[in-house]
Design a protein around this motif. Sequence first.
Motif, PDB file in Angstrom:
ATOM      1  N   ASN A 123       0.850  -1.179   0.000  1.00  0.00           N
ATOM      2  CA  ASN A 123       0.000   0.000   0.000  1.00  0.00           C
ATOM      3  C   ASN A 123       0.889   1.232   0.000  1.00  0.00           C
ATOM      4  OD1 ASN A 123      -2.581   1.296   0.078  1.00  0.00           O
ATOM      5  ND2 ASN A 123      -3.298  -0.265   1.508  1.00  0.00           N
ATOM      6  N   TYR A 239      -4.369   5.069   3.848  1.00  0.00           N
ATOM      7  CA  TYR A 239      -3.851   4.221   2.783  1.00  0.00           C
ATOM      8  C   TYR A 239      -4.589   4.512   1.475  1.00  0.00           C
ATOM      9  CZ  TYR A 239      -1.746   1.532   6.575  1.00  0.00           C
ATOM     10  OH  TYR A 239      -1.013   1.156   7.662  1.00  0.00           O
ATOM     11  N   GLN A 324      -5.663  -2.731  -3.886  1.00  0.00           N
ATOM     12  CA  GLN A 324      -4.537  -3.070  -3.019  1.00  0.00           C
ATOM     13  C   GLN A 324      -3.653  -4.078  -3.744  1.00  0.00           C
ATOM     14  OE1 GLN A 324      -5.754  -3.806   0.951  1.00  0.00           O
ATOM     15  NE2 GLN A 324      -3.700  -3.603   1.763  1.00  0.00           N
TER      16      GLN A 324
END
Length: 348
Positions: A123, A239, A324
């Motif tokens: 990430n 993130y 991700q």
Amino acid sequence: MVVPVKLGAFFLLILLGLSVVSVGCIGSPSQKGAMKEETLIIFHAGSLSVPLQQLEKEFSSYTEKNLGIRVAFRDEASGSVKACRKVTDLGKKADIVATADYTLIPQLLVPNYTDFYVLFATNEIVIAFTDKSKYADEINPTNWYEILAKPGVTFGFSDPNQDPCGYRSVMVMKLADLYYGKPVFETLVEKNTNIYANGTHIYAPREIEIKGDKVVIRPKETDLTGLVESGSLDYFFIYKSVAEQHHLRYITLPDEINLGDFGKADYYARVSITLGSTGKTVRAKPIVYGVTVLKDAPHRDLALKFLKFWLGKEGKEVFEENHQDFLNPPVAFGNVPEEIKPLVKVKE
């Protein structure tokens, strides 16, 4: 006349017998392979909530169809430090622990609670906001620290003592000192909290105190999402995957400070932080997630089946759908279970 009576009685007995068998089959699920039900308990980083919910749904469908097991999940999302401490300090039972910083597993759970762990996803840190945020149309990768410092602008990050996103956000602001040659950390962190630095080493006291109303800190990074969405908070460090999942606007930060570039590992390592919650020192490094099945997992066999599903093509697809990046292949350390060895690269 005698023969028909005997035949009638004979057929009546047959019919009664069939009906008993039929009733037995319908009324006794234990005799007809009733669906077995099991629950997996997962302590995980808040940033894994969205992909895990999707993956769990797919796994439940798979087990019901192929294994005759109806799987329910009891998820507990928290900061990753807190997730580990639920096991080590509170003695809570779980099948799987998944963290946003894989190093927490060898630091806090090996060898007493688990003997292996897997690195599976990456990430990067971004600054997320909405159209309601002050100066939303002006902020960019070169002036973000000036925008956050403006009077009336509020921003947030998660608690460094509980959550890797929190200590990573703080380290990003210290790395920004080095990259921009400006006192970013002092302006944004030291003036607004009791978190402080000595050179490039940061100290996060066990009890974080906030000075004024510019900064908001919550236990995990996803706790801040609603505040930004409602307009009560202007910006937060989060993130990239979470910003994407919640359809937030965000700015990407330079590779030298966003903790998402493996080629910048040596640059990141110039900054470190000591956490008051654990006494451990964490050095800045590229973001890598980790997962393990605990030794005393209540449903260890089923948990390993789920981990195999997680690390296989199904998991890879789910995580990438949720923005991700998945390691290819995942990397495993320790006493790696045979079930997952074909899916990982085993390292000593």
